[in-house]
Design an enzyme around this catalytic site. Structure first.
Site, PDB file in Angstrom:
ATOM      1  N   HIS A 185       0.504  -0.971  -0.177  1.00 49.81           N
ATOM      2  CA  HIS A 185      -0.016   0.216   0.080  1.00 49.81           C
ATOM      3  C   HIS A 185       0.873   1.207  -0.208  1.00 49.81           C
ATOM      4  O   HIS A 185       0.305   2.684  -0.086  1.00 49.81           O
ATOM      5  CB  HIS A 185      -1.343  -0.016   0.712  1.00 49.81           C
ATOM      6  CG  HIS A 185      -1.799  -0.897   1.279  1.00 49.81           C
ATOM      7  ND1 HIS A 185      -2.036  -2.167   1.928  1.00 49.81           N
ATOM      8  CD2 HIS A 185      -2.958  -0.973  -0.058  1.00 49.81           C
ATOM      9  CE1 HIS A 185      -3.023  -3.075   1.389  1.00 49.81           C
ATOM     10  NE2 HIS A 185      -3.863  -1.679  -0.098  1.00 49.81           N
ATOM     11  N   GLU A 425       5.276  -9.642 -25.979  1.00 46.74           N
ATOM     12  CA  GLU A 425       6.403 -10.051 -25.439  1.00 46.74           C
ATOM     13  C   GLU A 425       6.744 -10.801 -24.592  1.00 46.74           C
ATOM     14  O   GLU A 425       7.312 -11.865 -23.918  1.00 46.74           O
ATOM     15  CB  GLU A 425       5.563  -9.431 -23.713  1.00 46.74           C
ATOM     16  CG  GLU A 425       4.217  -9.260 -23.432  1.00 46.74           C
ATOM     17  CD  GLU A 425       3.960  -9.433 -22.374  1.00 46.74           C
ATOM     18  OE1 GLU A 425       3.831  -8.259 -21.203  1.00 46.74           O
ATOM     19  OE2 GLU A 425       2.400  -9.798 -21.805  1.00 46.74           O
ATOM     20  N   ASP A 449       8.766  -7.960 -20.374  1.00 48.19           N
ATOM     21  CA  ASP A 449       8.849  -9.624 -20.347  1.00 48.19           C
ATOM     22  C   ASP A 449       9.750 -10.025 -21.646  1.00 48.19           C
ATOM     23  O   ASP A 449      10.122 -11.223 -21.486  1.00 48.19           O
ATOM     24  CB  ASP A 449       7.886 -10.169 -20.754  1.00 48.19           C
ATOM     25  CG  ASP A 449       6.557  -9.369 -18.731  1.00 48.19           C
ATOM     26  OD1 ASP A 449       7.110 -11.352 -18.566  1.00 48.19           O
ATOM     27  OD2 ASP A 449       5.464 -10.147 -19.118  1.00 48.19           O
ATOM     28  N   CYS A 496       5.343  -0.884 -24.012  1.00 42.63           N
ATOM     29  CA  CYS A 496       4.384   0.180 -22.895  1.00 42.63           C
ATOM     30  C   CYS A 496       5.108  -0.662 -21.410  1.00 42.63           C
ATOM     31  O   CYS A 496       5.444  -0.300 -20.575  1.00 42.63           O
ATOM     32  CB  CYS A 496       3.111  -0.247 -22.815  1.00 42.63           C
ATOM     33  SG  CYS A 496       2.661  -1.719 -22.931  1.00 42.63           S
TER      34      CYS A 496
HETATM   35  C1  PEP Z   1       6.160  -5.803 -19.515  1.00 42.15           C
HETATM   36  O1  PEP Z   1       6.373  -6.939 -19.698  1.00 42.15           O
HETATM   37  O2  PEP Z   1       7.062  -5.206 -19.942  1.00 42.15           O
HETATM   38  C2  PEP Z   1       4.861  -5.162 -19.454  1.00 42.15           C
HETATM   39  C3  PEP Z   1       4.725  -4.149 -19.502  1.00 42.15           C
HETATM   40  O3  PEP Z   1       4.365  -6.010 -18.517  1.00 42.15           O
HETATM   41  P1  PEP Z   1       4.137  -6.163 -16.703  1.00 42.15           P
HETATM   42  O4  PEP Z   1       5.420  -5.680 -16.929  1.00 42.15           O
HETATM   43  O5  PEP Z   1       2.980  -5.447 -16.403  1.00 42.15           O
HETATM   44  O6  PEP Z   1       4.738  -7.740 -17.242  1.00 42.15           O
HETATM   45 MG    MG Z   2       4.487  -8.553 -19.307  1.00 40.91          MG
END
Ligand code: PEP
Ligand code: MG
Length: 539
Positions: A185, A425, A449, A496
């Protein structure tokens, strides 16, 4: 002066007096009238704790929402837990006072949780300690320390919603906790409010209240009673950062366009609906990744459709027509949801995670899809599926989406035919991105990932260091391939994962043709500046 360390959750520098919210007296009363009298005190304290927790649950529901209020459900259940209560009784029978017994049993219980190889149970550790301290405070008639009138640094073992809802947020300079993880949190609150924060700190809490503390969370350091030279050095660093931030604010309402006139959108990654406001304040042009799993973590059961709908609608409304890309549930691996009852796996990162969980539990998936479609009437909502490796998964997920939307339309609920994209990913998805580009309306690359799977380097394992290098040529070759295949099929492609906010590669990613970079709100202004200064010309 005493120096210590912790893990940075949100960067920043703060100097102020320390406030320790959950203090319990350092000397506890001894047993006076024998075990029966102490058990009677305990009985009374349990009753009072129950009343307090029920009231707090109502208040938290109103102030923060249903999800955070559930933490009190957990504590109310613990109040009736046989092994917790019998632990306290045994200690009382061995001559301890009720207060001593509640403290010791809480600590013993928490130690058991800490030893378990289960992320969810580890998160419950803070609840056990919070509950045992509440009992001790009631038994000693001790009141929680009132929040000071002056802004201060909050230092605590850990923080629960019961602490945070009571705190005047505008008077928190920094948060430093001994416990906590990136999902705690403390982390969530700090991220939302942009407060410097350290978790996992080696804090000497005893006698800390009221002392002066300096925190430089980006470097993972804090100082108690800092000397003048250290204060001067760190505060000069803060001034520089503030000046830089003031200059960057010129980019807040400016669209990110390269000198050559190419638009590269800068979006924010968010976890909770509340993060959307902070993203806007940092100049976000949209949300590039809403990590839906945060709505599912740390609770007893999956959220209902209406709760999800309210969360998604809140983000769409807050973003006022700007794009909001909602990722469907990415559970599994480090984001375990015990209530799904999934089998324990030898290699969870290679197991049932991401879209695989949703295709295996269609009811869970459909509930979420209904919520996203209903919320899509309130803004420019797009949806994407995580952990795609094959064409059939995309087809299957899209088929379920079509069915869900059809059902909603039949129920008289209007919902647009929103773009459905995929996260790239896995190396498999990158390698077949030419085919996948004909199945999806857009791509968003999850470089965290993609790096882990390309380099066979567990992203959770800090010891791997250089092995988990997101700048590895193999990762960049895949990125080039993904961008090229997306553009050949005329679909937009963004990033992202953490590379999206890695300024050392921003220029390279722009040159590769990425249409959008999505990163933590704190990175957005700098990204916009870099894009506006890029010489890139339209392709
Ligand atoms: C990633 O794998 O780059 C991603 C944005 O997803 P997460 O970090 O939530 O696995
Ligand atoms: Mg990911």
């Amino acid at each position: 002066m005493q120096k210590g360390n912790g893990t940075c959750v949100h960067p920043g520098i703060a100097l102020g007096r320390v406030y320790v919210p959950q203090t319990i007296p350092s000397v506890l009363p001894c047993a006076k009238g024998g075990p029966d009298a102490e058990k009677a005190h305990l009985h009374h304290a349990l009753h009072t704790a129950k009343k307090q927790l029920s009231q707090l649950m109502g208040r938290t529901k109103a102030a923060v929402g249903e999800k955070d209020a559930q933490i009190f459900d957990v504590q109310l259940l613990m109040l009736e837990d046989d092994s917790f209560l019998s632990g306290i009784h045994t200690l009382i029978e061995n001559g301890k006072s009720a207060a001593e017994a509640a403290k010791e049993a809480g600590e013993a219980f928490a130690a058991q949780f800490a030893a378990l190889d289960d992320a969810y149970m580890k998160e419950r550790l803070a609840d056990v300690l919070d509950l045992s301290r509440r009992l001790v405070r009631i038994l000693c008639r001790a009141r929680p320390q009132p929040f000071p009138d002056e802004p201060c640094i909050v230092a605590a073992q850990d923080l629960t919603p019961s602490d945070t809802v009571r705190m005047p947020r505008e008077r928190i300079l920094a948060l430093v906790t001994c416990g906590g993880s990136v999902n705690s949190h403390t982390a969530i609150l700090a991220r939302t409010l942009g407060i410097p924060a350290l978790v996992g700190a080696d804090l000497p809490l005893d006698g800390l209240a009221g002392r002066e503390m300096l925190v430089d969370s980006e470097s993972g350091s804090y100082w108690i009673d800092p000397d003048e030279a250290t204060k001067k050095e760190i505060l000069a660093k803060r001034q520089l950062a503030q000046e830089k931030h003031r200059e960057l604010l010129a980019y807040k309402d400016r669209p990110a366009v390269t000198k050559g006139g190419r638009r590269v959108c800068v979006y924010a990654n968010i976890g909770f609906p509340e993060d959307a406001r902070a993203a806007l304040e940092q100049g976000a042009e949209g949300v590039g990744l809403m990590r839906s799993e945060f709505l599912y973590l740390g609770r007893e059961k999956a959220p209902e459709e209406d709760e999800l709908f309210c969360a998604y609608r809140a983000v769409a409304e807050c973003m006022q027509g700007r794009r909001v890309i909602i990722r469907t549930l990415d559970a599994g691996a480090d984001k375990a949801l015990p209530y799904l009852g999934l089998e324990k796996e030898e290699n969870p990162a290679l197991g049932l995670r991401g879209v695989r969980v949703c295709l295996a539990d269609e009811a869970l998936f459909r509930t979420q899809l209904r919520a996203v479609y209903r919320a899509s009437c309130y803004g420019d909502v797009w949806m994407m599926f995580p952990m795609i490796a094959s064409v059939w998964e995309v087809r299957q997920a899209r088929k379920i989406c079509r069915q869900v939307r059809g059902e909603l339309l039949l129920e008289g609920i209007s919902c647009p035919d929103i773009p459905l994209g995929i996260m790239i990913e896995t190396p498999a998805a990158a390698l077949i991105s030419a085919e996948l580009a004909h199945e999806a309306d857009f791509f968003s690359v999850g470089t965290n990932d993609l790096t882990q799977y390309t380099l066979a380097a567990d992203r959770q394992n800090a010891a791997l260091g250089r092995y988990a290098d997101a700048h590895h040529p193999a990762v960049f070759r895949l990125l080039e391939m993904i961008a090229e295949n997306a553009h050949r099929a005329h679909i937009p492609v963004g990033i992202c994962g953490a590379l999206g906010g890695d300024f050392s590669v921003t220029e390279r990613l722009i040159q590769m043709g990425f249409d959008e970079l999505s990163a933590a709100p704190g990175c957005i202004l700098q990204l916009k500046k870099m894009i506006c200064e890029s010489e890139e010309v339209p392709v």
